[in-house]
Design a protein around this motif. Structure first.
Motif, short mmCIF file in Angstrom:
data_model
loop_
_atom_site.label_atom_id
_atom_site.label_comp_id
_atom_site.label_asym_id
_atom_site.label_seq_id
_atom_site.Cartn_x
_atom_site.Cartn_y
_atom_site.Cartn_z
N GLU A 151 -73.85 132.04 -71.37
CA GLU A 151 -72.96 131.38 -72.33
C GLU A 151 -72.33 130.11 -71.76
O GLU A 151 -72.29 129.08 -72.42
CB GLU A 151 -71.86 132.36 -72.76
CG GLU A 151 -70.91 131.77 -73.80
CD GLU A 151 -69.87 132.79 -74.25
OE1 GLU A 151 -69.01 132.41 -75.04
OE2 GLU A 151 -69.94 133.95 -73.79
N ASP A 152 -71.83 130.18 -70.53
CA ASP A 152 -71.16 129.03 -69.93
C ASP A 152 -72.10 128.18 -69.08
O ASP A 152 -71.68 127.16 -68.52
CB ASP A 152 -69.98 129.49 -69.07
CG ASP A 152 -68.93 130.22 -69.89
OD1 ASP A 152 -68.75 129.86 -71.07
OD2 ASP A 152 -68.31 131.16 -69.35
N LEU A 153 -73.36 128.61 -68.94
CA LEU A 153 -74.29 127.91 -68.07
C LEU A 153 -75.28 127.05 -68.84
O LEU A 153 -75.91 126.17 -68.25
CB LEU A 153 -75.09 128.91 -67.23
CG LEU A 153 -74.33 129.67 -66.16
CD1 LEU A 153 -75.21 130.77 -65.59
CD2 LEU A 153 -73.88 128.72 -65.05
N SER A 154 -75.44 127.33 -70.10
CA SER A 154 -76.49 126.66 -70.87
C SER A 154 -75.90 125.98 -72.08
O SER A 154 -75.97 126.49 -73.20
CB SER A 154 -77.55 127.68 -71.29
OG SER A 154 -78.62 127.03 -71.95
N PRO A 155 -75.27 124.81 -71.90
CA PRO A 155 -74.75 124.09 -73.06
C PRO A 155 -75.89 123.69 -73.97
O PRO A 155 -77.00 123.41 -73.50
CB PRO A 155 -74.08 122.85 -72.43
CG PRO A 155 -74.76 122.68 -71.11
CD PRO A 155 -75.09 124.07 -70.65
N PRO A 156 -75.65 123.68 -75.26
CA PRO A 156 -76.74 123.31 -76.18
C PRO A 156 -77.30 121.93 -75.87
O PRO A 156 -76.57 120.95 -75.81
CB PRO A 156 -76.06 123.35 -77.56
CG PRO A 156 -74.85 124.21 -77.37
CD PRO A 156 -74.40 123.99 -75.95
N ASP A 157 -78.60 121.87 -75.61
CA ASP A 157 -79.25 120.59 -75.35
C ASP A 157 -79.55 119.89 -76.67
O ASP A 157 -79.63 120.52 -77.73
CB ASP A 157 -80.55 120.79 -74.57
CG ASP A 157 -80.31 121.29 -73.17
OD1 ASP A 157 -79.36 120.82 -72.53
OD2 ASP A 157 -81.07 122.18 -72.72
#
Length: 650
Positions: free
Chosen positions: A365-371
């Motif tokens: 959740e906190d590691l993969s910001p929406p690209d």
């Protein structure tokens, strides 16, 4: 150099003198197949043995001088080439099954006895090439010109050697261990193309971490690290599959199944059979095993922890002989919407701490910001067109760096440097966590080694292979490490047990029979969830099993008793209970002290201070609300948020 090459040669490579020189004198190849050679006796007619040309192109053995086999090549009726490894053990009597398999692949045998004699005499030929083969992908040893062993790395389609060492006898993957999935280990594009594509991942912690994990896989055996890996979990459309594709692109084709169904890809799915998973694990040993979509299997729980044991099930052959066990050492990178720890084989056995740290759950959740859609699409399409160059380039760099010294051979030098660097980085990560106020337990310390190995692999690949800087790599590893530590709910098995029962009570308390509030009567029946009487929670066998939430009830009862929460008599975990209104007369039930169970809840006012507190709670502690706000819940009593005092009132 005698180097075993498992790849198929062009037809010209087996033209004369190959077809004739590698055939015993008592046979010869003609355009229409293999014939017996009876030219010395005109009275004996030559016999046609096969319908197409065939020869034995070498004798294969493994590093232990076992698994002796013939490497058989033949021409199919349409002019293409096929090959098969024929174990020497079959030469005593060539099985009908083997003959049928050869026929299906274009080698039609007309005279079985003569063909078997051809194989035996081919084995006895003094000019046959001698090939050395290994059972699985990974580091192995070739023979240098001076007779010394030289470290090499065996990929399915190629073997890499130190460029400064002259090799006398090379090594390849044992053809009998080749699998269709090995076809994904090939290259497309150049290393410069791949590095340019990976520029898009710089600054993205999770993507960078997954790339480093792919490089770390080759060092599992040399570093003494057990099989295991990382599982990325979270809601869909956050780039989990893309992270796996990026890791696969290091060693080969990383196309998603829906991109090109006809191309062999290194990206796998959990939606497969248990037997197939064994074959897959053996295929990807000492590289990276990327498996997507945990939880989609229709046939039950994924046997991931059995996969990490490093060997398959023992099986018998048709002749009642023990089959050779498949063995592997794998770095797994997995993804799904659910955590891996939910994959307990059954509800009777919990996932133990040793398993939790072998397959580490990483919340994204906190590691993969929406690209942006454009970036994600460029990376996805790039993984299907530019791949398979970084892994071999990295391996070549390692082999050229650790060539051995006057006192150490190449493998010893590599092991020592790798171990020292991993320990150094592990200490750095430990100090980093200490600054965050995290006290590591033994199982955390074991997991930290895997994080350190990923960091070291990334650092060794930095500059020449990875476009990322040293600081970007370490920031990525630290970010993923913190995400894992912050998701840890339990510090010990005892606290896991207490947390499970506590969550059960808080979730179902409104549905329990509360003898402190309800007026008992003869018609009252027992609840499906339990009974509250005074400051006790009373559960029957089934209710207690539900409260354990997959943990072993006996172990949970032991944990509760060790903390003084379980009322016992007669040396048993269940005590005798009588509640006449409910028709219970001297029956045994689990009786749990609610004041201790709830009073020890971390973060609850008035909680006992003598019990170690978990860093995270699976169920958030209720927060007092503003009574003036109509959209908020009524405020909790700060002195007694769970109304424990009211439990004694009827």
């Amino acid at each position: 150099m005698n180097q075993f090459d498992p790849s198929s040669p062009d037809i010209e490579e087996l033209d004369a003198p190959c077809w004739d020189d590698w055939v015993p004198n008592t046979f010869y190849n003609a355009s229409n197949g293999l014939w017996t050679n009876n030219k010395s006796d005109e009275n004996v007619k030559s016999q046609r043995v096969t319908m197409t040309r065939v020869c034995v192109n070498g004798i294969i053995r493994d590093e232990d001088s076992e698994c002796w086999s013939l490497y058989l090549w033949w021409e199919t009726p349409d002019g293409s080439l096929k090959s098969k490894v024929i174990p020497i053990s079959l030469l005593a009597e060539l099985p009908k099954e083997t003959r049928n398999q050869l026929s299906e692949q274009g080698l039609v045998i007309l005279r079985g006895d003569d063909f078997r004699r051809f194989l035996i005499e081919s084995f006895e030929m003094s000019n046959q090439p001698q090939w050395l083969a290994t059972h699985r992908v990974g580091f192995s040893h070739a023979i240098a010109v001076d007779g010394s062993p030289s470290l090499c790395f065996v990929y399915p389609q190629q073997t890499l050697y130190c460029e400064d060492v002259d090799i006398e006898q090379g090594v390849g993957l044992l053809p009998s261990n080749m699998a269709s999935s090995h076809l994904g280990f090939h290259a497309s594009g150049t290393l410069e193309d791949w590095r340019a594509l990976m520029e898009e991942t710089r600054g993205h912690h999770l993507q960078t971490f997954c790339l480093c994990t792919a490089f770390a896989g080759i060092f599992l055996s040399l570093s003494g690290t057990e099989s295991g890996g990382f599982h990325l979990y979270g809601v869909s459309s956050r780039g989990k599959t893309l992270c796996l594709q990026l890791a696969c692109s290091v060693h080969g084709n990383a196309a998603a199944p829906n991109q090109d169904a006809g191309a062999p890809s290194l990206l796998n799915s959990w939606s497969t059979t248990n037997n197939a998973l064994e074959l897959i694990a053996n295929t990807y040993s000492d590289t990276i095993l990327a498996i997507d979509e945990l939880g989609v299997r229709e046939n039950g729980v994924t046997p991931v922890y059995a996969l990490l044991n490093g060997q398959g099930k023992a099986r018998m052959t048709r002749s009642a002989q023990m089959q050779e066990l498949k063995r592997w050492n794998i770095m797994v990178l997995s993804s799904g919407e659910i955590p891996m720890h939910t994959q307990s084989p059954d509800r009777r056995r919990p996932v133990m701490q040793g398993e939790l740290i072998r397959m580490i759950d990483i919340p994204i959740e906190d590691l993969s910001p929406p690209d942006s859609a454009d970036v994600a699409e460029r990376l996805k399409s790039g993984c299907a067109t530019v791949y398979g160059t970084a892994g071999p380039a990295f391996v070549q760099k390692v082999l050229n760096t650790f060539k051995g010294t006057d006192t150490e051979n190449s493998e010893t030098e590599l092991r020592r440097n790798l171990t020292e660097h991993v320990e150094e980085v592990r200490d750095e990560l430990r100090d980093f966590l200490a600054l965050q106020g995290v006290d590591l337990h033994a199982h955390h310390w074991r997991a930290l080694k895997r994080f350190a190995l990923v960091a070291v692999a990334g650092l060794w690949a930095e500059n020449d292979v990875l476009p990322h800087t040293e600081e970007e790599i370490m920031e990525a590893v630290r970010a993923v490490l913190i995400a894992w530590v912050n998701s840890q709910i339990f510090d010990s098995e005892e606290e896991r047990a207490m947390e499970a029962v506590r969550e059960y009570y808080l979730q179902h308390v409104e549905d329990m029979v509360n003898l402190n509030v309800d007026q008992p009567n003869a018609a009252m029946t027992s609840s499906d969830y339990g009974i509250v009487r005074d400051k006790d929670l009373i559960l029957n066998e089934n209710q207690f099993a539900m409260a354990c939430q997959g943990l072993v009830p006996k172990l949970v009862a032991h944990a509760l008793n060790s903390k003084g929460m379980l009322q016992r008599n007669d040396g048993q975990n269940k005590r005798k209970v009588t509640i006449s209104q409910l028709g219970l007369n001297n029956v045994r039930r689990y009786v749990i002290k609610l004041d201790k169970l709830i009073g020890d809840a971390p973060g609850v006012p008035g909680a006992s201070q003598d019990m170690p507190r978990p860093r995270r709670r699976a169920t958030p502690v209720p927060i007092a609300r503003d009574p003036e706000s109509p959209d908020q819940e009524a405020p909790l009593d700060s002195d007694d948020p769970y109304n424990l005092e009211g439990l004694s009132k009827i």
